[in-house]
Design a protein around this motif. Structure first.
Motif, PDB file in Angstrom:
ATOM      1  N   LYS A   1      -5.016  19.299  19.163  1.00 44.16           N
ATOM      2  CA  LYS A   1      -6.400  18.890  19.420  1.00 44.16           C
ATOM      3  C   LYS A   1      -7.354  19.783  18.628  1.00 44.16           C
ATOM      4  CE  LYS A   1      -9.956  18.843  23.094  1.00 44.16           C
ATOM      5  NZ  LYS A   1     -10.242  18.977  24.550  1.00 44.16           N
TER       6      LYS A   1
ATOM      7  N   ASP B   1     -17.061  21.383  21.764  1.00 41.57           N
ATOM      8  CA  ASP B   1     -17.111  20.361  22.809  1.00 41.57           C
ATOM      9  C   ASP B   1     -18.329  20.575  23.696  1.00 41.57           C
ATOM     10  OD1 ASP B   1     -16.643  18.448  24.699  1.00 41.57           O
ATOM     11  OD2 ASP B   1     -14.870  19.428  25.581  1.00 41.57           O
TER      12      ASP B   1
ATOM     13  N   ASP C   1     -12.142  24.946  21.579  1.00 34.73           N
ATOM     14  CA  ASP C   1     -11.527  23.670  21.931  1.00 34.73           C
ATOM     15  C   ASP C   1     -10.659  23.095  20.805  1.00 34.73           C
ATOM     16  OD1 ASP C   1     -11.057  21.896  23.988  1.00 34.73           O
ATOM     17  OD2 ASP C   1     -12.771  20.606  23.533  1.00 34.73           O
TER      18      ASP C   1
ATOM     19  N   GLU D   1     -12.822  13.908  25.971  1.00 38.28           N
ATOM     20  CA  GLU D   1     -12.711  13.473  24.571  1.00 38.28           C
ATOM     21  C   GLU D   1     -11.385  13.843  23.927  1.00 38.28           C
ATOM     22  OE1 GLU D   1     -13.924  16.286  25.412  1.00 38.28           O
ATOM     23  OE2 GLU D   1     -12.942  17.609  23.979  1.00 38.28           O
TER      24      GLU D   1
ATOM     25  N   THR E   1      -6.239  21.994  24.447  1.00 38.22           N
ATOM     26  CA  THR E   1      -7.076  22.595  25.493  1.00 38.22           C
ATOM     27  C   THR E   1      -7.692  21.407  26.241  1.00 38.22           C
ATOM     28  OG1 THR E   1      -8.801  22.677  23.805  1.00 38.22           O
ATOM     29  CG2 THR E   1      -7.602  24.726  24.233  1.00 38.22           C
TER      30      THR E   1
HETATM   31 ZN    ZN Z   1     -12.546  19.282  24.990  1.00 40.19          ZN
END
Ligand code: ZN
Ligand code: BES
Ligand code: MN
Length: 501
Positions: free
Chosen positions: A254, A259, A277, A338, A363
């Motif tokens: 990710k 974020d 993130d 997300e 995360t």
């Molecule tokens: Zn996030």
């Protein structure tokens, strides 16, 4: 930092020219005490009971007789296991982290060392002295430059030593990128870092932009990136260390470089930490850096969907429905969930590599922090063999995870009246419902998910990336390479040799 592995008897250790000597002292006393200065010092300390048994208890001496080093620090290493060595070295090196200490002797000669304990010592020493300087040059890089690791039989622990050094490279690569503030680590900058890794002969990097991602039909990933002025990047890396025909492991990280939560915006407190993130992406980059150094015989693909999650006039709105690359539609009920929206399209993309396994690292949820804290990452997989292999890799690398359930009942809350699924369920079991969402895109792939929300970074005074789970991932890949070697050997033996009757 350089590491050197050396054969050092206790006599030689006392004579080692260095700024400080850190001696690991096991709880078990030797049957016969040596007559050298080090053995005698330890015998006296043991007799007087001046160094408590246990792990990481310290006793610092200044210019003790018979030693070359001015600073000699004894540290308890309990039973001498990798876990104990790690704690002891962390405490000892932490205490010796002073401007005058550039060259350190780290003495493991008073105990039996193993690949695992030597590796733990290397990793802990590097960890205890790491400093982030990219946006704070005044922090001055660590003064400790050279560590001489003294053991009784270097040849028997050489492999652990080499692995440890590769893990350190990977962990420090991951820390560097995760620690960078979001304006110094945009999706484009992450892609540049991946391209740079692609200069290694064994690594190939390809970077896709918004147009190509749109052409692939990654409507879910695109939706998250819509609110940001920074263009998204989809990074595809390939490490080729194995036979061409050998199915790769795919790692999916990710890569949300910041974020905010988007329109479902997060509260202000600690929002800065959402620069971390992209810890999953950083761990994939770090693992590739370590692979380039260690060159294990395995094929690995790294996939990093990367973008910012921002509120904006163009941003995706709660209730919007998007079509993922898999064709499944998603009602985005909360724009702050997300991570799963960018990972789901990357998981669909992963299938084209016909992988032996797919591991995503993210995360992903605050709920995982509540469940497991900062000690263990959350491990989710419907495959017992894959879950066991990852758990074992984490144990061996001192980078722990804990398996969580995936019962189908946990997916109930993801039902939507307007799409094939919603992107959130209720608050209960949030880490598991997030994993259930991802599972809908893994189909029949041998898939596992690591939720590193609690383990990827530390907050508070020690705020910073941990570089986890690079040690776990690298160990898993080394284990897979070893498995391949073991299963291909018998073939070679029968074709290469003529047997005598
Ligand atoms: Zn996030
Ligand atoms: N990046 C966060 C997860 C996170 C939060 C990690 C706090 C570490 C600390 C993720 O994108 C997120 O916001 N998740 C939401 C999901 C929720 C809206 C279902 C969360 O955990 O609150
Ligand atoms: Mn979020």
């Amino acid at each position: 930092m350089d590491f050197e592995l050396k054969s050092l008897s206790p006599t030689q250790a006392a004579q080692l020219a260095c700024d400080a000597l850190l001696v690991l002292v096991p709880d078990a006393r030797p049957a016969v005490e040596g007559t050298d200065a080090l053995s005698q010092l330890v015998a006296r300390v043991n007799k007087a009971g001046d160094l408590e048994a246990g792990v990481a208890k310290l006793l610092a001496c200044y210019r003790p007789e018979g030693f070359k080093a001015a600073r000699v620090c004894l540290v308890r290493a309990g039973d001498g296991s990798a876990a104990s060595v790690r704690k002891a070295v962390a405490a000892g090196v932490g205490a010796l982290r002073q401007p005058g200490v550039q060259r350190l002797g780290l003495v493991l000669s008073l105990m039996d060392s193993s690949d695992a304990s030597v590796r733990a010592a290397v990793q802990a020493a590097a960890d205890a002295t790491y400093t982030f300087t990219t946006t704070k040059p005044s922090a001055k890089a660590r003064s400790l430059r050279h560590v001489v690791l003294g053991v009784n039989q270097p040849a028997s622990v050489r492999q652990g030593f080499e692995t440890g050094k590769a893990v350190v490279s990977g962990v420090e690569f991951a820390k560097e990128w995760a620690n960078r503030p979001a304006n110094h680590a945009t999706p484009s900058m992450l892609a540049d870092a991946a391209r740079k890794l692609g200069r290694h002969a064994s690594i190939k990097t390809e970077v896709l932009g918004p147009k190509q991602v749109e052409a692939l039909g990654m409507g879910s990933f695109l939706a998250v990136a819509k609110g940001s002025a920074e263009p998204l990047r989809f990074i595809v890396m390939q490490y080729s260390g194995g036979a061409k025909s050998s199915a790769p492991v795919v790692l999916v990280g990710k890569g949300i470089t910041f974020d905010t939560g988007g329109i479902s915006i997060k509260p202000a407190a600690e929002m800065d930490e959402m620069k971390f993130d992209m810890g999953g992406a950083a761990s994939v980059l770090g693992t590739f850096a370590a692979l380039a150094e260690l060159q294990p015989a395995i094929n690995v693909v790294g996939l990093i969907p990367s973008c910012e999650n921002m509120p904006d006039g163009l941003a995706v709105k709660p209730g919007d429905v998007v079509t993922s690359m898999s064709g499944q539609t998603i009602e985005i009920l909360n724009t702050d969930a997300e991570g799963r929206l960018i990972l789901c399209d990357a998981l669909t993309y992963a299938a084209r590599f016909k992988p032996r396994s797919v591991v995503d690292i993210a995360t992903l949820t605050g709920a995982c922090v509540i469940a497991l804290g900062g000690v263990r990452s959350g491990l989710f997989s419907p495959r017992d063999d894959l879950a066991q292999a990852l758990q074992a890799a984490g144990d061996a690398a001192q980078d722990l995870c804990w398996r969580m359930p995936l019962d189908d009942e946990y997916a109930e809350g993801l039902k939507s009246n307007f799409a094939d699924m919603g992107n959130v369920a209720g608050r209960a079991g949030g880490a598991i419902t997030a994993a259930k969402f991802l599972q809908k895109f893994a189909n029949d792939l041998p898939w596992a998910h690591l939720d590193i929300a609690g383990t990827a970074w530390k907050g508070g005074a020690a705020k910073g990336s941990t570089g986890r789970p690079v040690p776990l991932l690298l160990q898993y890949l080394i284990d897979q390479a070893a498995l391949d070697a073991a299963t291909s050997k018998p073939k070679k033996a029968t074709t290469g040799r003529t047997r005598k009757a």
